[in-house]
Design a protein around this motif. Structure first.
Motif, short mmCIF file in Angstrom:
data_model
loop_
_atom_site.label_atom_id
_atom_site.label_comp_id
_atom_site.label_asym_id
_atom_site.label_seq_id
_atom_site.Cartn_x
_atom_site.Cartn_y
_atom_site.Cartn_z
N SER B 340 0.85 -1.19 0.00
CA SER B 340 0.00 0.00 0.00
C SER B 340 0.88 1.24 0.00
O SER B 340 2.07 1.16 0.30
CB SER B 340 -0.89 0.02 1.23
N TRP B 341 0.27 2.36 -0.34
CA TRP B 341 0.97 3.63 -0.20
C TRP B 341 0.91 4.03 1.26
O TRP B 341 -0.17 4.06 1.85
CB TRP B 341 0.31 4.71 -1.05
N PRO B 345 -0.71 11.13 -1.95
CA PRO B 345 -1.89 11.99 -2.06
C PRO B 345 -3.19 11.20 -2.03
O PRO B 345 -4.26 11.79 -1.97
CB PRO B 345 -1.69 12.67 -3.42
N LEU B 346 -3.10 9.88 -2.09
CA LEU B 346 -4.32 9.08 -2.03
C LEU B 346 -4.90 9.04 -0.62
O LEU B 346 -6.05 8.69 -0.43
CB LEU B 346 -4.02 7.64 -2.48
N ASN B 347 -4.09 9.38 0.36
CA ASN B 347 -4.60 9.38 1.73
C ASN B 347 -5.67 10.45 1.87
O ASN B 347 -5.63 11.48 1.21
CB ASN B 347 -3.46 9.67 2.71
N ASP B 387 10.38 15.37 -8.06
CA ASP B 387 10.65 16.79 -8.24
C ASP B 387 9.40 17.59 -7.88
O ASP B 387 8.29 17.22 -8.25
CB ASP B 387 11.03 17.05 -9.71
N PRO B 388 9.56 18.69 -7.16
CA PRO B 388 8.36 19.42 -6.68
C PRO B 388 7.51 19.98 -7.81
O PRO B 388 6.32 20.22 -7.63
CB PRO B 388 8.95 20.54 -5.81
N SER B 389 8.11 20.16 -8.98
CA SER B 389 7.32 20.75 -10.07
C SER B 389 6.45 19.71 -10.78
O SER B 389 5.65 20.04 -11.63
CB SER B 389 8.27 21.41 -11.07
N PHE B 390 6.62 18.47 -10.41
CA PHE B 390 5.89 17.39 -11.09
C PHE B 390 4.51 17.24 -10.44
O PHE B 390 4.37 16.64 -9.38
CB PHE B 390 6.71 16.11 -10.96
N LYS B 391 3.50 17.79 -11.11
CA LYS B 391 2.18 17.87 -10.48
C LYS B 391 1.39 16.57 -10.64
O LYS B 391 0.43 16.31 -9.90
CB LYS B 391 1.37 19.02 -11.09
N GLU B 396 -4.64 10.21 -9.21
CA GLU B 396 -4.81 8.84 -8.72
C GLU B 396 -4.35 7.82 -9.75
O GLU B 396 -3.67 6.85 -9.43
CB GLU B 396 -6.28 8.61 -8.37
N SER B 397 -4.67 8.09 -11.02
CA SER B 397 -4.34 7.11 -12.05
C SER B 397 -2.83 6.94 -12.16
O SER B 397 -2.31 5.84 -12.33
CB SER B 397 -4.91 7.55 -13.39
N PHE B 398 -2.14 8.08 -12.02
CA PHE B 398 -0.69 8.00 -12.10
C PHE B 398 -0.13 7.18 -10.96
O PHE B 398 0.76 6.34 -11.14
CB PHE B 398 -0.11 9.41 -12.10
N LEU B 399 -0.68 7.42 -9.78
CA LEU B 399 -0.18 6.69 -8.61
C LEU B 399 -0.47 5.20 -8.74
O LEU B 399 0.35 4.37 -8.34
CB LEU B 399 -0.83 7.25 -7.34
N MET B 400 -1.63 4.88 -9.30
CA MET B 400 -1.96 3.47 -9.48
C MET B 400 -0.94 2.82 -10.41
O MET B 400 -0.46 1.72 -10.17
CB MET B 400 -3.37 3.31 -10.07
N LYS B 401 -0.61 3.56 -11.46
CA LYS B 401 0.32 3.01 -12.44
C LYS B 401 1.72 2.84 -11.80
O LYS B 401 2.37 1.81 -11.96
CB LYS B 401 0.41 3.96 -13.64
N LEU B 402 2.07 3.86 -11.06
CA LEU B 402 3.37 3.80 -10.39
C LEU B 402 3.41 2.62 -9.43
O LEU B 402 4.40 1.88 -9.36
CB LEU B 402 3.61 5.12 -9.64
#
Lengths: 528, 618
Positions: B340-341, B345-347, B387-391, B396-402
């Motif tokens: 799990s994370w 940001p999913l929290n 990197d902080p500039s990476f929004k 959620e979809s990105f995090l799922m993929k990651l």
């Protein structure tokens, strides 16, 4: 009572004029295990008697001659070893001092400073060049010590600054109520415990001339008493030379916290012992009972030959070390056939009162030190010394006392140098005085097995230390072996050795020393 | 109560009136001090520091030893001085205090930035929040520093690493799972340069095998803050017994249980136990914090997600610690608990911001702030530095993929972990100085909260109070962080507490493994003794540092009590080998010709050494 600037020096009582004070032979005898008697520099030494300035020069000269000889012998041994280890050993690396200097620099006196001040913050002594500056420094440290004393009801033991480059600066403290001592130390081989012991030595040295009782009296009467000006010039000088040698030329006996004996055949030692005891008995019969407390016979370089003492008293090592320091400082005068008579307070023996010491150099190059508790016993003691002197001159066995151990290098080809300490008698033996660098290395060996308070990790331990540089050939390695009975420090030759052979050599060496123990150490001395 | 006070002050050089700016003064012995007294102490510390500058320049830190206590002073940033006072009973352990103190500052700087960049007002608050709980926790654990292993005394920038068998076989090739992560996470088109680095750690719950504990890999050799991040993570794990969202978010802390507080209060009833008060003072979250929220928390800590089974919140690490050691236990857990994370940001958004993202000051090419996410899979913790500039990271979809990529990568890792399992009859530490990585077999200390310790518990700022409120004090000891003791009035038939037989199993397992470490064979007093001896032996190391011409220094020590220690140090590494020569039977069989000091440690050591000596860290 203070040590007066001019000791009571009496020449009128000296026995026959001496003819054989041979400086070269005896002052340089420290490395003398390698050669037979060499009679050089006699004329120089005679001159030295008249001119104290020349004395130093003679001393230097004889030392250098001595080292040359050692190197010659070394190269002899080297050539022998070279055939065994043709690749690893060459003359350069097996040279006695090169072994250590490769890794350890000779450090100047700038890395250690002693400060002594009173409980009111008044400077008593410092090694700092600028006295005003020293006073400022003392002021700060006095404040800091008092802060912890008053606020936290605790005393400062030490503090250490660690630099970014790995160099540390240590400040070690000793609080003796009326007197506070501090040493600042930039060197990296002495542990806190060892530094504290040195501070104790300095303190004992001050007490030896002032006595604890006098000090208490003075300081209680006026807490801002100026002790610095109470001490005589001679006291100051002696203190200075003690601290300087602690800083630049640490003595082997301080390092091992013990005394050195002159190796000699038991026959000769017994002869001297019996002279001491018979004279003492004769003397006692003739109504001088209780006048003589201790009698010590040493060589000119303060190695013990014999001791006469009451059966229920021994003298503390540190007390003797201080006595020897005082005598050493007066050696020039003593060699001019003078007799020294001075009060001394032995801090570990009884820090409230003074004992009185009579020191005289005898024609056979020994120093007689007779200690009495009586203030006015000079004549009696002098007579006692005179009788012993007469007997020694008559007795042929009392000449050429030092025993030459010629062949240990051959027997132990791996060993460059060693120190053996017999714990029971607190005496050490070493074939030659170690150089400063060697001593540094021995300090490192010792520190391996000791914690910060100076206690050994274990009753018996073996430690090995090996330093090398990958780029250049050569290494520095040594062994430390401590048991309940002895401590052994070995500096090995610059060759790659297996641990087996190292330990085997060490074992053999111990065996060998045990066999000749009666030659090397004084087991009891003469008691009455 | 070994730590007594902690002080932080600034001594500006251009300070005309010669006064210092006091930024933090915390007395852990609960002595009330006047400002005057505090300033006195600072004055003395400053005085000593300046005094020693008379004799040497470029000082780094200072150790003061008094008869009753000791003090350490560090210049953490130019003109910022951090001082710590501690009891003298274990004075020989002082290098451990120094390392921890220095790390404490590093953690602060990582989370909040350099002190000189923060305004004094804010700084004081931040310092209070960071330093006080840090040292309070340490003080809660009796003999904390005595129990820390010898490795924690060597350097503040070194961190434990897992050991792999191929290292011993002198193979150091990049493994499949590393390639996978590199290609699919770091180098993928989307992530390239946006995800700065991925640090992988293996932090198993049980503490039995040090060789499988610690850092595994990261991908950017330029990541200079790796030691700080690693030590921070490992520190959380050893202090709280596990790595959870709360630990990573920094909201978790250790306090005494009420039981213990009462005990303490009985002992000294005139003193107000401080912890009861702080629990209620710390209610920072609104009471509208509902059951749903608890449910979510439950999920993110890997806790059973049914609130009706609220008291079953025996957290997952408890289960693992008792059962997964045998390997079979983990199968029982459903997949959800396994990965799990932890921080992402999913929290849920009502949670404090620290649960969504940690913002750390880290150093790659230069020192700046990065976002960090934490993900876990079984015993593996992955820190993703973004990197902080990476929004996109908050999508959620990105995090799922990651997560999927990470899962794939770490699954590959689990297929063949390749940990070093060979047993040896000695203990060792190999430290690579430049990287700060060390490989050791010396057991690490880990807080055994989930075993038999009833004196301490974990609380989470804000959440626990609400919990108590909601459950109407049904069980005063329950906490989201851990349920160290399940209330006696609760029936828990379906989740029995591990009973004696299983403990027995653990016990036998322990004796099997104890072959590997001499530390596990010793009783407590022997361990203390051994620890002391090792500290002395290591302590002499600092004395020989400046003999730079001797670039290889070896020392060996053999004591009569069976201890044999070998220490090798050169510019590259430090090797420490500890052995009990009483139990060594092979000693006689070695060749007599050898000139290496290490040979005398016995055949097993020399074979091991010959294999490993030229190996470089991954």
């Amino acid at each position: 009572m203070r040590r007066s600037p001019s000791f009571q020096i009496s020449t009128k009582n000296s026995a026959k004029p001496t003819t054989s004070i041979d400086l070269t032979n005896h002052l340089s005898a420290r490395g003398g295990l390698f050669y037979q008697d060499i009679d050089t520099g006699t004329t120089a030494s005679i001159k030295a008697k008249n001119d104290p300035n020349l004395l130093a020069a003679t001393y230097d000269h004889s030392i250098s001659a001595d080292t040359d000889l050692n190197i010659d012998l070394q190269s002899l041994i080297t050539s022998e070893l070279n055939s065994l280890y043709p690749l690893t050993l060459n003359q350069e690396t097996s040279n006695k001092s090169a072994n250590t200097t490769k890794f350890i620099d000779e450090r100047g006196g700038k890395d250690k400073h002693f400060f002594v001040f009173t409980s009111a913050g008044k400077l008593v002594f410092s090694q700092w060049e600028n006295e005003n500056h020293a006073m400022g420094l003392t002021g700060i440290i006095h404040t800091v010590m008092n802060y912890f004393n008053i606020n936290d009801n605790t005393a400062m033991r030490q503090f250490t600054m660690y630099g970014k480059d790995g160099i540390m600066t240590r400040f070690v403290f000793l609080d003796k109520n009326h007197i506070k001592l501090m040493v600042q130390c930039n060197n990296n081989y002495e542990s806190t415990a060892q530094l504290q012991q040195q501070l104790d030595l300095v303190y004992s040295y001050i007490i030896s001339s002032v006595s604890q009782r006098n000090l208490n009296k003075l300081m209680l009467k006026r807490s801002n008493f100026d002790l610095q000006h109470y001490l005589t010039d001679l006291d100051q000088q002696l203190l200075k030379s003690l601290c300087e040698s602690l800083a630049t030329q640490p003595k082997l006996t301080w390092f091992a916290n013990s005394l050195e004996c002159l190796p000699m055949s038991p026959k000769k030692r017994n002869a001297i012992n019996s002279i001491l005891s018979t004279t003492y008995l004769d003397f006692n019969i003739s109504n001088h009972n209780g006048q003589i407390l201790y009698t010590l016979v040493t060589s000119l370089d303060m190695r013990l030959i014999s001791i006469l003492r009451p059966s229920n008293h021994t003298l503390h090592t540190m007390d003797l070390q201080i006595l020897f320091e005082v005598v050493r400082a007066q050696l020039t005068d003593l060699l001019l056939d003078k007799v020294l008579w001075f009060p001394i307070c032995f801090q570990k023996f009884n820090d409230n009162g003074f004992l009185y010491a009579l020191i005289k150099v005898l024609p056979n190059n020994t120093i007689m030190m007779v200690i009495s508790s009586q203030k006015n016993a000079f004549d009696i003691l002098n007579e006692f010394v005179r009788r012993i002197e007469d007997k020694m001159i008559d007795d042929n066995t009392c000449n050429n006392l030092e025993l030459q151990l010629l062949d240990w290098h051959k027997k132990f080809p791996y060993i460059n140098h060693f120190i053996y300490k017999m714990k029971r008698t607190v005496q050490i033996y070493t074939p030659s005085q170690p150089t400063n660098e060697m001593l540094q290395f021995y300090y490192h060996l010792k520190n391996l097995c000791e914690d910060d308070k100076g206690t050994n990790l274990n009753k018996s331990s073996v430690a090995m230390l090996k330093w090398k540089n990958d780029a250049t050939p050569g290494l520095l390695s040594g062994v430390y072996w401590a048991t309940e009975k002895f401590e052994l420090y070995i500096l090995l030759n610059d060759i790659n050795l297996s641990n087996q052979s190292i330990l085997k050599s060490a074992k053999l060496l111990i065996q060998h020393i045990r066999e000749i123990e009666s030659y090397l150490f004084i087991s009891r001395g003469v008691t009455f | 109560m070994s730590v007594q006070f902690i002080v932080l002050f600034r001594d500006d050089d251009d300070n005309k009136d010669d006064s210092c700016k006091l930024l933090l003064y915390h007395d852990l012995t609960a002595h009330m001090l006047s400002t005057n007294e505090k300033e006195q102490k600072i004055g003395i510390i400053k005085g000593m520091w300046r005094f020693s500058n008379e004799f040497s320049q470029s000082n780094d830190y200072c150790h003061v030893e008094l008869d009753s206590y000791s003090m350490l002073v560090l210049e953490v940033e130019p003109s910022y001085y951090l001082a710590l006072g501690f009891e003298n009973t274990h004075n020989s352990q002082w290098p451990k205090y120094k390392v921890r103190l220095s790390q404490c500052y590093q953690f602060f700087a990582m989370q909040h930035g350099k002190m000189q960049d923060i305004e004094d007002k804010t700084l004081s608050g931040l310092l209070n929040e960071h330093f006080i709980p840090f040292w309070d926790e340490i003080n809660l654990i009796p003999d904390y520093f005595l129990m820390q292993d010898i490795n924690t005394a060597i350097d503040d920038k070194m961190f434990p690493c897992c050991q792999f068998a191929d290292a011993l076989n002198s193979i150091s090739e990049v493994k499949d799972w590393q390639n996978y992560l590199k290609n699919n996470v770091l180098l993928s088109e989307e992530n390239y340069l946006n995800i700065k680095d991925v640090c992988v750690y293996h932090l198993p719950k049980n503490n039995k095998n040090t060789k499988e504990y610690g850092f595994i890999t990261n991908f950017d050799p330029q990541f200079k803050s790796l030691p700080t991040l690693s030590n921070w993570l490992v520190g959380i794990d050893s202090m709280y017994g596990t790595v959870s969202s709360h630990g990573l978010a920094g909201t978790m802390s250790l306090t005494e249980t009420e039981q213990q507080i009462e005990l303490d209060a009985e002992e000294a009833h005139h003193e107000q136990p401080p912890n009861i008060k702080t629990v209620w003072d710390n209610v920072t979250l609104p009471i509208t914090f509902t059951m749903d929220a608890l449910k979510d928390i439950g999920q993110l800590t890997g806790v059973s997600n049914s609130l009706s089974l609220f008291t079953n919140m025996k957290p997952s690490w408890n289960l693992w610690s008792s059962s997964s050691e045998n390997g079979a236990g983990s199968a029982k857990l459903d997949d959800k608990d396994e990965y799990s994370w932890l921080i992402s940001p999913l929290n849920p958004s009502f949670l404090p911001k620290v649960y969504q993202m940690r913002k750390f000051y880290l150093q790659f090419d230069d020192w700046s702030q990065y976002n960090i996410l934490f993900w876990k899979f079984k015993d593996v913790i992955v820190a993703v530095i973004v990197d902080p500039s990476f929004k996109k990271i908050s999508e959620e979809s990105f995090l799922m993929k990651l997560q999927e990529e990470l899962w794939n990568g770490i699954s590959l890792f689990y297929e063949n972990t390749g940990f070093e399992k060979r047993q040896c009859s000695f203990d060792y530490t190999i430290l690579f100085k430049e990287e700060g990585k060390y490989y050791s077999s010396i057991p690490r200390w880990k807080n055994g909260l989930d075993e038999s310790d009833t004196a301490l518990k974990l609380v989470i700022k804000g959440l626990d109070e609400t919990l108590q409120f909601l459950t109407n004090n049904a069980n005063r000891k329950s906490s989201v962080a851990t349920v160290t003791e399940v209330g006696h009035d609760m029936s828990l038939t379906d989740h029995p507490i591990p009973s004696d037989p299983s403990k027995g199993e653990d016990g036998t397992e322990k004796t099997d493994k104890s072959e590997s470490s001499i530390f596990s064979k010793l009783n407590e007093s022997q361990l203390v003794e051994l620890n002391k001896e090792l500290m002395v032996i290591l302590g002499t190391r600092s004395l020989t540092v400046w003999y730079k011409d001797a670039n290889t220094k070896e020392r060996m020590l053999k004591l009569n009590n069976g201890l044999m220690v070998y220490l090798l140090e050169n510019n590259r590494k430090l090797v420490l080998i500890i052995k009990n020569w009483f139990i060594d039977s092979q000693q006689k069989t070695k060749s007599k010709r050898s000139t290496d000091m290490i040979e005398s440690l016995g055949k097993d050591v020399s074979t091991w050494w010959n294999r490993i000596k030229d190996h470089e860290p991954l």
